[in-house]
Write a protein that holds these residues in place. Structure first.
Motif, PDB file in Angstrom:
ATOM      1  N   ARG A   1       0.832  -1.204   0.000  1.00  0.00           N
ATOM      2  CA  ARG A   1       0.000   0.000   0.000  1.00  0.00           C
ATOM      3  C   ARG A   1       0.867   1.253   0.000  1.00  0.00           C
TER       4      ARG A   1
ATOM      5  N   GLY B   1      -8.249   0.143  -0.657  1.00  0.00           N
ATOM      6  CA  GLY B   1      -9.042  -1.086  -0.652  1.00  0.00           C
ATOM      7  C   GLY B   1      -9.582  -1.444  -2.019  1.00  0.00           C
TER       8      GLY B   1
ATOM      9  N   GLN C   1      -7.507   3.774   3.715  1.00  0.00           N
ATOM     10  CA  GLN C   1      -8.537   2.927   4.312  1.00  0.00           C
ATOM     11  C   GLN C   1      -8.121   2.537   5.729  1.00  0.00           C
TER      12      GLN C   1
ATOM     13  N   ASN D   1      -5.929  -4.417   5.246  1.00  0.00           N
ATOM     14  CA  ASN D   1      -6.724  -5.054   4.208  1.00  0.00           C
ATOM     15  C   ASN D   1      -5.893  -6.153   3.565  1.00  0.00           C
ATOM     16  N   LYS D   2      -6.405  -6.779   2.525  1.00  0.00           N
ATOM     17  CA  LYS D   2      -5.709  -7.951   1.974  1.00  0.00           C
ATOM     18  C   LYS D   2      -4.419  -7.594   1.249  1.00  0.00           C
TER      19      LYS D   2
ATOM     20  N   HIS E   1      -4.491   0.091  -3.777  1.00  0.00           N
ATOM     21  CA  HIS E   1      -4.539  -0.921  -2.717  1.00  0.00           C
ATOM     22  C   HIS E   1      -4.777  -0.258  -1.356  1.00  0.00           C
ATOM     23  N   ASP E   2      -4.183   0.911  -1.151  1.00  0.00           N
ATOM     24  CA  ASP E   2      -4.346   1.615   0.116  1.00  0.00           C
ATOM     25  C   ASP E   2      -5.790   2.054   0.330  1.00  0.00           C
TER      26      ASP E   2
END
Length: 235
Positions: A123, A192, A220, A224-225, A189-190
């Motif tokens: 992220r 989500g 976020q 997260n994943k 990605h950061d």
């Protein structure tokens, strides 16, 4: 293989592990050898299967046994927290993150050109994005200035076309294209979101607006994943 739990959502039954080989593996509840609560930083052993970890169990479950002259650990006692604090061992990319990394604008830019050059995982917070944008713009201005100076000083017989300047600009864009793409993917990605949305940033007419929107949305909250919350983020 031995590894470390980076995140595990017990309600959704999903998480990921960093292995001793430096790779990140996803896993689900059914990949656990027994039902157990996995905290972030817990040391485990698992069987790698592509990008997925299976047959996962806590290392503590193996530490006490008849061979050590102690009573065998049961499924219940193996997962109970020890009264004495145990410092987890870190592996791979997470071990690198344990070392103090600067969150300054220049540091983000430099890592973007070195360790994160083609890093499409993890992220990137807003500060990292804007830090890279700032120094990238300064680098572009320097390239234009140097090229223009050379073109003006070529002297007699030189053409009117700024060949050196155009060449430096093209080279600069080629060298920084992949870092830009990987940074946008990590920024998504950061938030989500899937990194495939980075394609929108290269669509004519709407790409600039899409990039600006992605750059302004806050991080976020929570893991997260794609990884834990970036260092330095406060909610």
């Amino acid at each position: 293989m031995r590894g470390e739990v980076l995140h595990y959502d017990q309600e959704q039954g999903f998480g990921f592990i960093t292995g001793a080989d430096g790779k990140r593996y996803t896993f689900a509840r059914e990949d656990l050898r027994r039902e157990m609560a996995l905290a972030r930083g817990a040391e485990v052993e698992f069987q790698p299967n592509g990008d997925r970890a299976s047959n996962i169990f806590s290392v503590r479950a193996r530490m006490a046994g008849p061979a050590d002259g102690a009573a065998p650990a049961t499924a219940a006692t193996a997962e109970l927290p020890s009264s004495a604090p145990v410092a987890p061992t870190h592996f791979g990319r997470n071990a690198e993150n344990e070392a103090t990394q600067s969150t300054g604008l220049w540091s983000y830019f430099w890592r973007g050109l070195t360790t994160n050059y083609v890093n499409f995982s993890g992220r990137a917070r807003r500060k990292e994005f804007w830090g890279f944008c700032l120094f990238w713009t300064i680098g572009l201005v320097v390239a234009i200035g140097v090229g223009l100076s050379v073109d003006l000083s070529r002297g007699e017989g030189g053409g009117d076309e700024p060949i050196v300047m155009l060449g430096l600009i093209c080279l600069f864009f080629l060298l920084t294209f992949l870092p830009w793409v990987s940074l946008i993917v990590r920024r998504l990605h950061d938030l989500g979101l899937t990194g495939w949305l980075a394609i929108l940033c290269f669509v004519p007419y709407v790409g600039g607006l899409a990039t600006l929107v992605f750059a302004l949305i806050p991080t976020q909250a929570g893991d997260n994943k794609w990884g834990p919350v970036p260092a330095g983020v406060r909610f």
